[in-house]
Design a protein around this motif. Sequence first.
Motif, PDB file in Angstrom:
ATOM      1  N   GLU A  67      47.612  41.454  28.638  1.00 44.91           N
ATOM      2  CA  GLU A  67      48.076  40.563  29.695  1.00 44.91           C
ATOM      3  C   GLU A  67      46.982  39.583  30.093  1.00 44.91           C
ATOM      4  O   GLU A  67      45.805  39.798  29.829  1.00 44.91           O
ATOM      5  CB  GLU A  67      48.549  41.340  30.920  1.00 44.91           C
ATOM      6  N   GLU A  69      45.881  37.328  33.599  1.00 41.69           N
ATOM      7  CA  GLU A  69      46.099  37.266  35.043  1.00 41.69           C
ATOM      8  C   GLU A  69      45.513  35.969  35.571  1.00 41.69           C
ATOM      9  O   GLU A  69      44.403  35.576  35.218  1.00 41.69           O
ATOM     10  CB  GLU A  69      45.416  38.458  35.709  1.00 41.69           C
ATOM     11  N   THR A  73      49.726  34.821  39.188  1.00 44.21           N
ATOM     12  CA  THR A  73      50.579  35.878  38.651  1.00 44.21           C
ATOM     13  C   THR A  73      49.903  36.610  37.497  1.00 44.21           C
ATOM     14  O   THR A  73      48.828  36.227  37.057  1.00 44.21           O
ATOM     15  CB  THR A  73      51.921  35.279  38.171  1.00 44.21           C
ATOM     16  N   VAL A  74      50.571  37.652  37.004  1.00 43.12           N
ATOM     17  CA  VAL A  74      50.153  38.367  35.801  1.00 43.12           C
ATOM     18  C   VAL A  74      51.243  38.152  34.757  1.00 43.12           C
ATOM     19  O   VAL A  74      52.426  38.247  35.067  1.00 43.12           O
ATOM     20  CB  VAL A  74      49.971  39.875  36.074  1.00 43.12           C
TER      21      VAL A  74
END
Length: 134
Positions: A67, A69, A73-74
């Motif tokens: 992911e 970040e 947001t992520v």
Amino acid sequence: MSSHAFPDDRSYTDDHEWVLIEPGAALPDEPVRVGITSVAVNSLGELVFVDLPEVGATIVAGESCGEVESTKTVSELYPPVSGRVTLINTAAVDDPGLVTSDPYGEGWLFAVQPSAAGELLTAAEYAEKNGVQA
């Protein structure tokens, strides 16, 4: 309509990742770099953290493998190809701003020895799907 420069020497996904495989080309025998597109970067804003798969990990095209970040947001990473991770861009992990400032160059994320490809788009197809000028 936004204007972006999508390099045409790579393929793209609906999930805003790119892989350094020329559209229509066979899977190469050597590892290929993977990153996120300028559309993703613009949507996310300033990146503050990058979580990538470990070297040696097996990843599957279209299945989450990490992911990014941002201050907003992520967002999960969905690799464009399946295979074994061979290299992590530690510079991007140490300074996620590299991804923000140069998503197609110094901001690449990891390299994969590809065994299969997911659904890939050309730069023109990706631009059209995202309503931007290539």
